[in-house]
Design an enzyme around this catalytic site. Structure first.
Site, PDB file in Angstrom:
ATOM      1  N   SER A 147      66.276-105.549  18.734  1.00  0.00           N
ATOM      2  CA  SER A 147      67.681-105.335  19.076  1.00  0.00           C
ATOM      3  C   SER A 147      67.784-105.227  20.583  1.00  0.00           C
ATOM      4  O   SER A 147      66.777-105.026  21.278  1.00  0.00           O
ATOM      5  CB  SER A 147      68.170-104.040  18.420  1.00  0.00           C
TER       6      SER A 147
ATOM      7  N   TYR B 267      67.938 -95.002  15.795  1.00  0.00           N
ATOM      8  CA  TYR B 267      67.738 -96.449  15.690  1.00  0.00           C
ATOM      9  C   TYR B 267      67.045 -96.986  16.948  1.00  0.00           C
ATOM     10  O   TYR B 267      66.121 -97.795  16.858  1.00  0.00           O
ATOM     11  CB  TYR B 267      69.083 -97.136  15.485  1.00  0.00           C
TER      12      TYR B 267
END
Length: 276
Positions: free
Chosen positions: A134, A147
């Site tokens: 990401s 996350y």
């Protein structure tokens, strides 16, 4: 013979798009999902699918065994796509929540990767491994600490593995995606409701004004948001190029962040992210 690829997290979004498009390109795709009902739907659409839950070590072992049974013991590529988010301020994320998200986003990914490397070494030292990271594997934001930590771990694992495999033709690539249309926001709600007691938090007022509305309501497209085929296009390059890149920055937002983190002082970079 068609090249084979094992993909995790194919129930929707990026994994589902990748499975369909690679199948159309002639790849033999093993499109795995956590839920049997999603497996049944993909099979009805003509894809090879079976259950693989990356949070369950037994399911990982069985999923890899099923893959090798179908291919006769070989595997050309692995796309570790499965993962989820857990919104919440770091001071409100209990250790159990962090263990749970790491089980899927890191430990399961690592387990499956090691099994794939063993297969690829046994077949002569060739293959492709693509890890779905990401933009948050390279930066950080408020409310996204759990996350972010998991994706930073994925980056470290992938970068080290890439160096360790330099004397082989097993290539490791990372996809650093930014805002892409998916069910990521919706899929993060159950974990938030299970683990984050936000109403008792010292930051309760900021949850109300900064997070809750965005979490529970579709606020429209983010700036520079792309559709899943944009990610699949980079995945195809990582799988099929003679010399795949180590890292693929996907979406304009990801590029902007990457350039900013390299050239700006930390204090300035922090100020910009605090405003995001």
């Amino acid at each position: 013979m068609a090249k084979s690829i094992l993909i995790t997290g194919c129930s929707s979004g990026l994994g589902e798009d990748a499975a369909r498009r690679l199948h159309a390109r002639g790849w033999r795709v093993f499109a795995t999902c956590r839920k049997p009902e999603d497996v049944a739907r993909l099979k009805a659409e003509g894809l090879e699918s079976f259950v693989l839950d990356v949070a369950d070590p037994d399911s990982i072992a069985q999923g890899m065994a099923e893959t090798l049974r179908r291919t006769g013991g070989t595997l050309d590529a692995l796309f570790n796509n499965a993962g989820y988010g857990l919104p919440g301020a770091m001071e409100d994320v209990p250790p159990g929540a962090l263990r749970e998200i790491f089980e899927t986003n890191v430990f399961g990914l690592h387990d499956l990767t090691c099994r794939a490397v063993a297969v690829m070494r046994a077949q002569g030292g060739h293959g492709r491994i693509v890890q779905h990271s990401s933009a948050l594997g390279r930066m950080f934001l408020r409310w996204r600490g759990a996350y972010t930590a998991s994706k930073h771990a994925v980056e470290g694992l992938a970068d080290s593995l890439r160096l360790e495999l330099r004397d082989t033709e097993i290539y490791v690539s990372i996809l650093n995606t930014g805002p892409v249309t998916s069910k990521f926001r919706v899929n993060s709600i159950p974990g938030f409701e299970t683990w984050i007691d936000w109403e008792s938090s010292a930051l309760a007022d900021r949850y109300r004004t900064e997070l809750i509305h965005h979490l529970y309501q579709d606020t429209g497209k983010a700036a520079f948001q792309l559709e899943p085929p944009a990610v699949t296009a980079r995945l195809i390059h990582a799988l099929e190029a003679r010399r795949p890149r180590a890292r693929y920055f996907i979406t304009t937002a990801t590029w902007i962040v990457e350039i900013a983190r390299r050239v700006l002082p930390q204090r300035v970079f922090d100020w910009i992210l605090a405003k995001a």
